[in-house]
Write a protein that holds these residues in place. Structure first.
Motif, PDB file in Angstrom:
ATOM      1  N   UNK A 121       0.846  -1.224   0.057  1.00  0.00           N
ATOM      2  CA  UNK A 121       0.006  -0.023   0.015  1.00  0.00           C
ATOM      3  C   UNK A 121       0.939   1.021  -0.192  1.00  0.00           C
ATOM      4  N   UNK A 122       2.016   1.302   0.633  1.00  0.00           N
ATOM      5  CA  UNK A 122       2.777   2.491   0.679  1.00  0.00           C
ATOM      6  C   UNK A 122       3.577   2.835  -0.631  1.00  0.00           C
ATOM      7  N   UNK A 150      -5.788  -5.012  -3.573  1.00  0.00           N
ATOM      8  CA  UNK A 150      -5.555  -5.366  -2.119  1.00  0.00           C
ATOM      9  C   UNK A 150      -6.811  -4.677  -1.623  1.00  0.00           C
ATOM     10  N   UNK A 151      -7.169  -3.209  -1.876  1.00  0.00           N
ATOM     11  CA  UNK A 151      -7.957  -2.788  -1.140  1.00  0.00           C
ATOM     12  C   UNK A 151      -9.409  -3.375  -1.166  1.00  0.00           C
ATOM     13  N   UNK A 181     -11.481   6.348   2.277  1.00  0.00           N
ATOM     14  CA  UNK A 181     -10.379   7.295   2.437  1.00  0.00           C
ATOM     15  C   UNK A 181      -9.118   6.772   3.193  1.00  0.00           C
ATOM     16  N   UNK A 182      -7.924   6.794   2.316  1.00  0.00           N
ATOM     17  CA  UNK A 182      -6.640   6.276   2.728  1.00  0.00           C
ATOM     18  C   UNK A 182      -6.019   7.418   3.335  1.00  0.00           C
ATOM     19  N   UNK A 183      -5.207   7.057   4.562  1.00  0.00           N
ATOM     20  CA  UNK A 183      -4.376   8.110   4.991  1.00  0.00           C
ATOM     21  C   UNK A 183      -3.123   7.798   5.456  1.00  0.00           C
ATOM     22  N   UNK A 187      -5.822  -0.349  10.627  1.00  0.00           N
ATOM     23  CA  UNK A 187      -4.621   0.250  10.612  1.00  0.00           C
ATOM     24  C   UNK A 187      -3.455  -0.565  10.310  1.00  0.00           C
ATOM     25  N   UNK A 188      -2.181  -0.111   9.627  1.00  0.00           N
ATOM     26  CA  UNK A 188      -1.097  -0.757   9.571  1.00  0.00           C
ATOM     27  C   UNK A 188       0.190   0.038   9.793  1.00  0.00           C
TER      28      UNK A 188
END
Length: 287
Positions: free
Chosen positions: A113-114, A161-162, A181-183, A212-213
């Motif tokens: 994701x990063x 993945x999402x 919403x991704x933060x 959370x990750x």
């Protein structure tokens, strides 16, 4: 004769017998100086008693106003469902699931994701001042999302993945979601201030699923004060440390009766990714 002269030299020519001087002073209405002194002292004592209260009047009285104490925050760390308030607007509930994603699985999800989410830093405008949001975000969904006078455009191209994570969360929560919403909080300096996810497009009593990750960050909540006492100092607070792979679900009247934030921290923190799944409505009034 000699005695009279001697007396005149000692007392002065005006002096007479002591009893004669006293009698003449009394007859003329002139008071004795010693009596005047005594009278003045007595009057001073009366005045002093009026000005200075007696010791019996120095009595402690407890203050009439009730002393208010700032309530200790409630710390939620263990898995379970928590009812944090029950008001006329409804019941506010939290459902915490630590380890929803296994640690090893969460590691590679975080890295993917990063690297592959199209992160952007948004610019806000408030009172003719512009500032950069202290976090990076990305939006997924077929509808636009507006918050704090900032609109995120529709993005129906979900990362695989999402999509997989959305399906897993829907399976356990029995709720469906169509937006995300991704933060990305890059370090301890990134944050999001007090707010509620109560935009009209989310409908009434929205369900928000937050996954959370990465680094653990504190998720803080505070109850909205009653209208007659708009002071956040003495309201109840809830703190939830969100660890790697933890799922937090906010349900009921949580967005109406509570605010939440992720504050800046004084100690060094590594990067953290937070995914907030939600449901958007094209016509919220029809819900």
């Amino acid at each position: 004769m000699e005695d009279k002269r001697q007396r005149a030299r000692v007392q002065g020519g005006w002096a007479g017998p002591a009893n004669i001087r006293t009698a003449s002073r009394a007859a003329s209405g002139v008071s004795n100086p010693s009596n005047q002194v005594l009278s003045s002292i007595a009057q001073s004592e009366v005045r002093r008693e009026k000005l200075i209260p007696s010791e019996r009047q120095f009595v402690f009285k407890a203050p009439q106003e009730v002393v208010r104490k700032v309530p200790e925050p409630i710390i939620i760390e263990k898995q379970g469902q928590y009812e944090i308030s029950a008001l006329p607007s409804g019941v506010s509930r939290l459902h915490l699931i630590p380890g929803f994603i296994d640690s090893q699985e969460a590691d590679w999800m975080f890295e993917q994701l990063l690297q592959e989410v199209p992160w952007r830093q948004r610019t806000h405008t408030r009172k003719d001042l512009t500032y950069e949001e202290p976090r990076l975000t990305a939006w997924y969904g077929e509808l636009p999302y507006t918050y704090s006078q900032l609109t995120l455009q529709p993005n129906p191209n979900w990362h695989p993945l999402l999509t997989m994570l959305k399906d897993r969360i829907e399976e356990i929560t029995k709720h469906t979601f169509n937006s995300l919403l991704c933060n990305l909080y890059r370090n301890e300096k990134d944050s999001v201030d007090w707010h509620s996810d109560d935009e009209p497009a989310l409908g009434r009593n929205p369900v928000i699923a937050s996954l959370s990750f990465g680094a653990t960050r504190m998720f803080e909540m505070r109850k909205n004060p009653l209208p007659e006492n708009a002071d956040y100092t003495y309201v109840q607070r809830v703190c939830v440390p969100l660890d790697h792979g933890t799922l937090l679900i906010m349900e009921g009247a949580t967005q109406e009766d509570w605010q939440h934030r992720v504050p800046k921290e004084y100690h060094s923190r590594e990067a953290r990714i937070n995914l907030t799944f939600r449901t958007m409505y094209p016509d919220p009034e029809a819900v």
